[in-house]
Design a protein around this motif. Structure first.
Motif, PDB file in Angstrom:
ATOM      1  N   ILE A   1       1.002  -1.338   0.291  1.00 32.10           N
ATOM      2  CA  ILE A   1       0.408   0.190  -0.289  1.00 32.10           C
ATOM      3  C   ILE A   1       1.006   1.141   0.664  1.00 32.10           C
ATOM      4  CG2 ILE A   1      -1.855   1.569   1.346  1.00 32.10           C
ATOM      5  CD1 ILE A   1      -2.276  -1.155   3.048  1.00 32.10           C
ATOM      6  N   ILE A   2       0.963   1.826  -0.940  1.00 27.08           N
ATOM      7  CA  ILE A   2       1.604   3.461  -1.235  1.00 27.08           C
ATOM      8  C   ILE A   2       0.559   4.099  -0.729  1.00 27.08           C
ATOM      9  CG2 ILE A   2       3.350   4.729  -2.890  1.00 27.08           C
ATOM     10  CD1 ILE A   2       3.834   1.975  -4.017  1.00 27.08           C
ATOM     11  N   GLY A   3       0.961   5.415   0.440  1.00 29.61           N
ATOM     12  CA  GLY A   3       0.754   5.735   0.824  1.00 29.61           C
ATOM     13  C   GLY A   3      -0.460   5.683   1.788  1.00 29.61           C
ATOM     14  N   ALA A   4      -0.361   5.016   2.965  1.00 31.45           N
ATOM     15  CA  ALA A   4      -1.176   3.665   4.170  1.00 31.45           C
ATOM     16  C   ALA A   4      -2.338   5.575   4.579  1.00 31.45           C
ATOM     17  CB  ALA A   4      -0.126   3.364   5.061  1.00 31.45           C
ATOM     18  N   ALA A   5      -1.917   6.228   5.297  1.00 29.05           N
ATOM     19  CA  ALA A   5      -2.094   7.487   5.455  1.00 29.05           C
ATOM     20  C   ALA A   5      -2.582   7.278   7.360  1.00 29.05           C
ATOM     21  CB  ALA A   5      -3.159   8.023   4.833  1.00 29.05           C
ATOM     22  N   GLY A   6      -3.743   6.666   7.830  1.00 29.55           N
ATOM     23  CA  GLY A   6      -5.093   6.750   8.535  1.00 29.55           C
ATOM     24  C   GLY A   6      -5.067   4.572   8.704  1.00 29.55           C
ATOM     25  N   GLY A   7      -4.711   4.221   7.805  1.00 31.80           N
ATOM     26  CA  GLY A   7      -4.805   3.107   7.843  1.00 31.80           C
ATOM     27  C   GLY A   7      -5.927   2.088   7.343  1.00 31.80           C
ATOM     28  N   HIS A   8      -6.795   2.450   6.647  1.00 34.81           N
ATOM     29  CA  HIS A   8      -8.276   1.975   5.709  1.00 34.81           C
ATOM     30  C   HIS A   8      -7.984   1.164   5.180  1.00 34.81           C
ATOM     31  CE1 HIS A   8      -9.910   5.653   7.879  1.00 34.81           C
ATOM     32  NE2 HIS A   8     -11.841   4.981   8.004  1.00 34.81           N
ATOM     33  N   GLU A   9      -6.589   0.582   4.413  1.00 35.28           N
ATOM     34  CA  GLU A   9      -5.848  -0.280   3.257  1.00 35.28           C
ATOM     35  C   GLU A   9      -5.665  -1.658   4.247  1.00 35.28           C
ATOM     36  OE1 GLU A   9      -5.784   3.123   2.565  1.00 35.28           O
ATOM     37  OE2 GLU A   9      -7.606   3.660   1.172  1.00 35.28           O
ATOM     38  N   ILE A  10      -4.602  -0.788   5.232  1.00 33.50           N
ATOM     39  CA  ILE A  10      -4.041  -1.596   5.623  1.00 33.50           C
ATOM     40  C   ILE A  10      -5.860  -2.464   6.891  1.00 33.50           C
ATOM     41  CG2 ILE A  10      -2.949  -2.233   8.064  1.00 33.50           C
ATOM     42  CD1 ILE A  10      -1.339  -0.162   8.057  1.00 33.50           C
TER      43      ILE A  10
ATOM     44  N   GLY B   1       3.491   8.955  13.008  1.00 34.89           N
ATOM     45  CA  GLY B   1       3.922   8.585  14.422  1.00 34.89           C
ATOM     46  C   GLY B   1       2.448   8.131  15.394  1.00 34.89           C
ATOM     47  N   MET B   2       1.328   9.197  14.600  1.00 35.08           N
ATOM     48  CA  MET B   2       0.231   8.412  15.114  1.00 35.08           C
ATOM     49  C   MET B   2      -0.445   7.513  15.503  1.00 35.08           C
ATOM     50  SD  MET B   2      -2.185  12.182  13.994  1.00 35.08           S
ATOM     51  CE  MET B   2      -1.891  12.204  11.794  1.00 35.08           C
ATOM     52  N   VAL B   3      -0.585   6.857  14.136  1.00 34.24           N
ATOM     53  CA  VAL B   3      -0.844   5.467  14.084  1.00 34.24           C
ATOM     54  C   VAL B   3      -0.186   5.023  14.626  1.00 34.24           C
ATOM     55  CG1 VAL B   3      -0.791   3.841  12.390  1.00 34.24           C
ATOM     56  CG2 VAL B   3      -1.222   5.653  11.582  1.00 34.24           C
ATOM     57  N   THR B   4       0.817   5.083  14.852  1.00 31.78           N
ATOM     58  CA  THR B   4       2.037   4.030  15.592  1.00 31.78           C
ATOM     59  C   THR B   4       2.448   4.679  17.410  1.00 31.78           C
ATOM     60  OG1 THR B   4       4.166   5.330  15.110  1.00 31.78           O
ATOM     61  CG2 THR B   4       3.683   2.756  13.705  1.00 31.78           C
ATOM     62  N   GLY B   5       1.357   5.689  17.433  1.00 29.29           N
ATOM     63  CA  GLY B   5       2.647   5.843  18.495  1.00 29.29           C
ATOM     64  C   GLY B   5       0.875   6.668  19.339  1.00 29.29           C
ATOM     65  N   LYS B   6       1.005   7.581  19.270  1.00 25.07           N
ATOM     66  CA  LYS B   6      -0.606   8.422  20.141  1.00 25.07           C
ATOM     67  C   LYS B   6      -1.797   8.092  19.927  1.00 25.07           C
ATOM     68  CE  LYS B   6      -2.839  13.475  20.427  1.00 25.07           C
ATOM     69  NZ  LYS B   6      -2.820  13.498  22.358  1.00 25.07           N
ATOM     70  N   TYR B   7      -2.571   7.901  18.554  1.00 25.55           N
ATOM     71  CA  TYR B   7      -3.509   7.281  18.312  1.00 25.55           C
ATOM     72  C   TYR B   7      -3.888   5.335  17.976  1.00 25.55           C
ATOM     73  CZ  TYR B   7      -4.988  11.311  18.104  1.00 25.55           C
ATOM     74  OH  TYR B   7      -5.983  13.088  18.367  1.00 25.55           O
ATOM     75  N   ALA B   8      -2.411   4.942  18.529  1.00 20.90           N
ATOM     76  CA  ALA B   8      -2.519   3.555  18.013  1.00 20.90           C
ATOM     77  C   ALA B   8      -3.479   2.142  19.251  1.00 20.90           C
ATOM     78  CB  ALA B   8      -1.174   2.937  18.713  1.00 20.90           C
ATOM     79  N   ASP B   9      -3.860   3.038  20.337  1.00 19.41           N
ATOM     80  CA  ASP B   9      -5.367   2.187  21.305  1.00 19.41           C
ATOM     81  C   ASP B   9      -6.434   2.075  20.509  1.00 19.41           C
ATOM     82  OD1 ASP B   9      -3.236   1.463  23.205  1.00 19.41           O
ATOM     83  OD2 ASP B   9      -3.442   3.107  24.712  1.00 19.41           O
ATOM     84  N   TYR B  10      -6.543   3.873  19.988  1.00 22.65           N
ATOM     85  CA  TYR B  10      -7.766   4.134  19.334  1.00 22.65           C
ATOM     86  C   TYR B  10      -8.111   3.392  17.668  1.00 22.65           C
ATOM     87  CZ  TYR B  10     -11.705   7.045  16.833  1.00 22.65           C
ATOM     88  OH  TYR B  10     -12.239   7.361  15.874  1.00 22.65           O
ATOM     89  N   THR B  11      -6.784   3.262  17.496  1.00 26.54           N
ATOM     90  CA  THR B  11      -7.398   2.400  16.058  1.00 26.54           C
ATOM     91  C   THR B  11      -6.600   0.613  15.894  1.00 26.54           C
ATOM     92  OG1 THR B  11      -4.801   2.921  14.983  1.00 26.54           O
ATOM     93  CG2 THR B  11      -6.234   4.258  15.068  1.00 26.54           C
TER      94      THR B  11
END
Length: 827
Positions: free
Chosen positions: A327-336, A358-368
Motif C-alpha cells: 500500500i503506497i500512501g497508507a495514511a490513517g490505515g483504512h487500506e491496512i 507517528g499517530m498510527v504507531t504512537g498517539k492513536y495506536a490504542d484508538y486504531t
C-alpha cells in the motif's frame, strides 16, 4: 539563500570608488566572517520556514511568494546600499547593528501579520468585486510582512560585500556556509520545533548578531536592546504555543490549533486531527481533508463494512491470491484494515509523512487497534516510489489509494519550487509497479473526481499514462489489461474512480469477480471493461482508440490529459497555459479546483515577479542616473548577470527534482541539494580569487566543465542513482552531496569573476557592481517562477539544457566585458 539570492554589491575597498568610508579604514582588519555567516544562516532559515507556513495558510503554489519575496528583499537591500548616500556615510558596524535590530523586529511583527491576517485567495478571481480588491490588499500586506526582514538582511550583506573587496571570496564563502548550514538543519528544525519556532530562531540569530556588534562597540543601550529582543525571540522559540496560529485560507477549511484535538507540523505538511464522534477522526493535511482515523478494537469481525466499500475492488480482482500486498500512501490505515479483513498474509504499508506515521504507531495506536502491530503488517515511514524502487519483492497487489487527490498532492513535496508534481503516477512508476507484481497480480489506483461526467481528468490522465507504460513494455492491447469503475461518494470529491491494471489480460473469471462485487458497492458503474463495447466516454476512448487517432483526441480535448513521465511529473496540471492566458480575464469557479486556479496563480506570480523586480531592483537606479548613464558596457553586463541568475536557478531546481527519488523524501532532496550547491558554490567563490588575474583563460575551462557536468547529470545521474538505490539513506545523502560538488564549485566562480571584471571598468565600481547584482537579482526573482513554467511546458531535462545555454550566453557576454575600453565602448 543561494548564490543568486546573496547580494554582492561590489568588490571595492572602503575609501575608494565613490562614497568610500575613510573612517572605517582603521578597522579594516575585521573580517566580518562570523557576522555574514550568522546573517545568511538566519535568512535562509527564515525563507524555508515560511514556505511551510504559507503552504499551510494558503496553498502550496503560493510558496513562490516566499522564494520571490526573499530574492526580492535581499536584492532590494543590496540596491538600496548602492544608491543611498546616507547608508554609504554610516560605519559598517552601525549598519550591522541597526540592520540586525530592525531585522529582529521585522521577523517578529512579520510573523504576527502573516499569521493573523484572514484571507480567502479564491476571491482574487472574482474580478471587479469589493471582495476581490480586499483580498488583493490583504495579500499585499502579507507580502510586505514577508519582504521586510529580507530587505534588512540584504542591506547588511550588501554592505559587507561592498566594503570588503579584498576579502570578497572569503566573505562569499562564509555567506554560503551559513546558508548551507541552514539548509542542513531546516528539516530537523521544522520537524521537531515547527516552522513558527524556526522563524523565531532566525530572529534570535539576528539578535545575537546585534549583541556581538554592540559588545564590540561598547554600547550598553544597544546591548540591552539586542538582549531584550533576543529574549522575546527565545519565548517564541521555546513556547511556540503562545504565538498566534496561522489563520488558514477560508476556502480550505476552518481548522485551527484551537479547534483540533491534535496539531503538529512536519516538513511535509501540517497535520490536524478533528474528532467527528462515532468512532471516527478527520485528519487534515495543510488545512485540507486528507484521511481518517477509525476506531477499531482489533477484531476482524468488526471490519465487515469493508466488504461494501470501494476498497474491496482490488481484492475482488486478485481473488484468493492475497499473500503479499503493498500500500503506497497508507495514511490513517483504512487500506491496512481492508487488507486484514481480506486475510492478506503480509502487508507493506508505506506512509510518507512522519506525523501521520507517528499517530498510527504512537498517539492513536490504542484508538486504531494497534493496526501497525498486527501480524503480517509492516507499516513503514518512507517515500512510496523510492521504497518500491529499492525493493526486489513481488506482490499480489500494489495499491495506490488517493481518494482525496489534493491532500495527496500536498504530501508530495515540502512546498518549495513545486506546483503539485507527483512521482507516484508517472509512466516509470506504473512500469515499476507492474514489474513488482506476481503472475495474476493487480496494480490498483484510486482517485477522487470532482465532476467525472464532464471532466474525468485524473482518471483520464492515469489511463493515458498506463497505456503509455504498457506500450513501452511491449503490450499493445491496453484495453485488455485495464478495468475502470466509478463509485459515488457521500463526501467530496463526488466520485471515486478505481483503475485496475494487469500485466496479463483480464480473464473472464477476473471480470466476473469484479462485477459480482459491484453488487455490494452501491452506485458503482463500469467505465471500461475488456471486451465490452466502448461507451464513448473520455476514459474509454483513451484506452481503446487506435494509436493514429489518440493524438487527435488529445489535441481536441479541452484539458491536457496526456501521459506524464518523471521528466515532467505534473499529474494535476490539466489546464493548458494558453487557455488560462486566453481566459485570464474571466471569473473562475471557486468550487472547482481544476478550473486552472493553480496555473493562474503561477502566471500571476510571474507577472508580479517581473513588476516587483523592476520596481525594487532596477528603478532605484533612477536616483543615480548620471552615474548609471556613465557606466560602460551596461548591455553586456546586464546580459552576463541575468544569464547567471537564470542559469543558477535552472540548475538548482532541476537537480532538486532529479534527486527526489534517490533520497526518498522531497524535503531531503530540497535541503541536501541546496546545502551542497551552496557549500561548494562558496568554495568555488573562495577559489575564484586565484583566477581573477586570468579571468578569460579561466572562463573557458569552467564552461567546458559545465558542459560535461550537464550531460553527466542528464544521462549519467539516473543510471548511477538507480544502481545505488539499495544503499542506506545516510550513504545516499552523502553521495548526493558529493555528486553536486563539482557543479557548485564551477557555479561559484562565475559571480566573483564577473564582479571583478565590471569593477575594473570604471571608477564608479560600487554603483556598477550594484547594477550587476540588481540585474542578477531580477533574473533570480523571475527565474524562480519561470523554472516551473518551463518544466511544466518542456520537462526538467530541457530546463537543464536551458541552464547550460544561459551560462554559454554569460561566457559570451563576459568576453565583451573583458575587452579593453575604447571611446566607442563606454556606453
Amino acid at each position: 539563500m543561494s548564490a543568486t539570492t546573496t547580494p554582492v554589491t561590489g568588490p571595492v575597498a572602503e575609501g575608494t570608488g565613490t562614497g568610500g568610508l575613510a573612517d572605517d579604514i582603521s578597522v579594516d582588519h575585521r573580517t566580518y566572517h562570523l557576522e555574514i555567516f550568522l546573517i545568511s544562516f538566519s535568512g535562509l532559515l527564515l525563507e524555508i520556514a515560511y514556505t511551510r507556513v504559507i503552504s499551510f495558510k494558503l496553498f502550496y503554489y503560493y510558496t513562490y511568494l516566499i522564494i520571490g519575496l526573499a530574492l526580492l528583499g535581499v536584492g532590494f537591500g543590496g540596491v538600496l546600499v548602492a544608491v543611498s548616500d546616507r547608508l554609504r556615510r554610516l560605519r559598517t558596524d552601525t549598519i550591522l547593528l541597526w540592520g540586525s535590530l530592525i531585522g529582529v523586529v521585522a521577523v517578529a511583527l512579520g510573523y504576527f501579520v502573516v499569521a493573523i491576517t484572514p484571507i480567502n485567495t479564491l476571491l482574487l478571481w472574482d474580478y471587479g468585486s469589493r471582495r476581490s480588491f480586499s483580498t488583493l490588499a490583504r495579500l499585499l500586506v502579507v507580502c510586505f510582512a514577508l519582504f521586510a526582514p529580507f530587505a534588512s538582511i540584504g542591506v547588511m550583506v550588501a554592505t559587507l560585500f561592498g566594503r570588503r573587496a579584498e576579502r570578497i571570496g572569503r566573505l562569499y564563502f562564509a555567506d554560503l556556509m551559513g546558508a548551507g548550514l541552514a539548509c542542513a538543519l531546516a528539516v530537523f528544525l521544522i520537524r521537531y520545533i515547527g516552522p513558527p519556532a524556526t522563524i523565531f530562531l532566525a530572529g534570535l540569530v539576528l539578535a545575537i548578531t546585534a549583541v556581538l556588534v554592540a559588545l564590540r562597540q561598547g554600547s550598553r543601550v544597544f546591548q540591552g536592546a539586542g538582549v531584550l529582543l533576543g529574549a522575546l525571540m527565545v519565548i517564541g522559540l521555546v513556547a511556540p504555543n503562545v504565538l498566534p496560529d496561522p489563520h488558514v485560507d477560508q476556502s480550505k477549511s476552518t481548522i485551527s490549533r484551537s479547534s483540533a484535538e491534535y496539531s503538529r507540523w512536519s516538513p511535509i505538511f501540517r497535520v490536524d486531527v478533528q474528532d467527528l464522534g462515532k468512532g471516527s477522526k478527520l485528519v487534515y493535511h495543510d488545512g485540507l481533508v486528507g484521511s481518517r482515523l477509525s476506531q477499531w478494537d482489533g477484531k476482524r469481525a468488526d471490519l465487515e463494512n469493508f466488504d461494501t466499500d470501494i476498497r474491496s475492488y482490488p481484492f475482488a480482482a486478485i481473488g484468493q491470491k492475497r499473500d503479499d500486498v503493498m500500500i503506497i500512501g497508507a495514511a490513517g490505515g483504512h487500506e491496512i484494515l481492508t487488507s486484514l479483513f481480506y486475510r492478506a498474509k503480509h502487508i507493506d504499508a508505506i506512509e510518507l509523512n512522519p506525523v501521520t506515521h507517528g499517530m498510527v504507531t504512537g498517539k492513536y495506536a490504542d484508538y486504531t487497534g494497534h493496526l501497525a502491530d498486527q501480524p503480517g503488517v509492516n507499516y513503514v515511514l518512507d517515500d512510496g516510489r523510492s521504497y518500491l524502487e529499492r525493493s526486489d519483492k513481488k506482490y499480489n497487489l500494489v495499491w495506490y489509494p488517493a481518494p482525496d487527490s489534493y491532500a495527496a498532492a500536498n504530501a508530495a513535496s515540502s512546498g518549495a519550487f513545486v506546483l503539485s508534481e507527483s512521482y507516484l503516477y508517472t509512466k516509470q512508476a506504473v512500469k515499476e509497479s507492474l514489474n513488482h507484481l506476481r503472475p495474476g497480480g493487480i496494480l490498483a489506483t484510486q482517485f477522487g473526481e470532482v465532476d467525472y461526467t464532464n471532466k474525468p481528468n485524473r482518471t483520464a490522465r492515469y489511463a493515458s499514462t498506463v497505456r503509455k507504460a504498457l506500450d513501452e513494455m511491449g503490450i499493445k492491447d491496453a484495453a485488455s489489461h485495464i478495468m475502470v469503475i466509478t463509485t459515488p461518494s457521500d463526501l467530496p470529491p463526488a466520485t471515486i474512480s478505481t483503475i485496475l491494471v494487469k500485466k496479463d489480460p483480464f480473464t473472464s473469471a477476473d471480470i466476473s469477480r469484479i462485477t459480482q462485487q459491484m453488487g455490494s458497492v452501491k452506485g458503482s458503474q463500469i467505465r471500461h471493461e475488456p471486451g465490452r463495447a466502448s461507451d464513448g466516454g473520455v476514459v474509454d476512448q483513451i484506452i481503446t482508440l487506435p494509436d493514429n487517432q489518440l493524438n487527435a483526441f488529445y489535441d481536441n480535448y479541452k484539458f491536457d490529459v496526456r501521459a506524464i513521465s518523471d521528466n515532467g511529473p505534473f499529474f494535476w496540471h490539466f489546464a493548458r497555459f494558453k487557455d488560462v492566458i486566453r481566459n485570464f480575464d474571466q471569473k473562475t469557479d471557486s468550487l472547482d479546483p481544476e478550473s486552472g486556479t493553480g496555473e493562474r496563480v503561477l502566471l500571476l506570480l510571474f507577472g508580479i515577479a517581473i513588476l516587483f523586480a523592476l520596481v525594487f531592483l532596477l528603478l532605484p537606479f533612477v536616483t543615480i542616473r548620471k552615474v548609471w548613464s556613465a557606466l560602460p558596457r551596461k548591455g553586456s553586463s546586464a546580459l552576463y548577470f541575468a544569464a547567471l541568475g537564470f542559469g543558477f536557478i535552472f540548475f538548482e531546481i532541476t537537480l532538486i527534482q532529479k534527486l527526489t527519488l534517490f533520497l526518498g523524501y522531497p524535503t531531503y532532496s530540497l535541503t541536501v541539494t541546496l546545502a551542497s550547491i551552496l557549500v561548494f558554490t562558496g568554495i568555488g567563490a573562495l577559489l575564484s580569487d586565484r583566477l581573477a588575474p586570468s579571468t578569460w583563460r579561466a572562463a573557458l575551462p569552467l564552461l567546458a566543465a559545465l558542459v560535461i557536468l550537464t550531460f553527466a547529470y542528464l544521462f549519467g545521474l539516473p543510471a548511477l542513482t538507480d544502481a545505488l538505490f539499495q544503499l542506506p539513506l545516510a550513504a545516499r545523502v552523502v553521495l548526493a552531496f558529493v555528486f553536486l560538488a563539482p557543479l557548485g564549485m564551477c557555479l561559484g566562480m562565475f559571480m566573483p569573476l564577473g564582479l571583478g571584471a565590471v569593477s575594473r571598468l570604471t571608477p564608479h565600481s560600487r554603483e556598477y557592481v550594484a547594477w550587476g547584482w540588481a540585474v542578477n537579482g531580477f533574473a533570480s526573482v523571475v527565474g524562480s517562477v519561470l523554472t516551473t513554467l518551463l518544466a511544466m511546458s518542456f520537462g526538467f531535462a530541457n530546463v537543464l539544457l536551458f541552464a547550460l545555454a544561459a551560462y554559454l550566453i554569460a561566457i559570451l557576454a563576459l568576453r565583451g566585458l573583458l575587452r579593453p575600453l575604447t571611446p566607442a565602448s563606454t556606453t
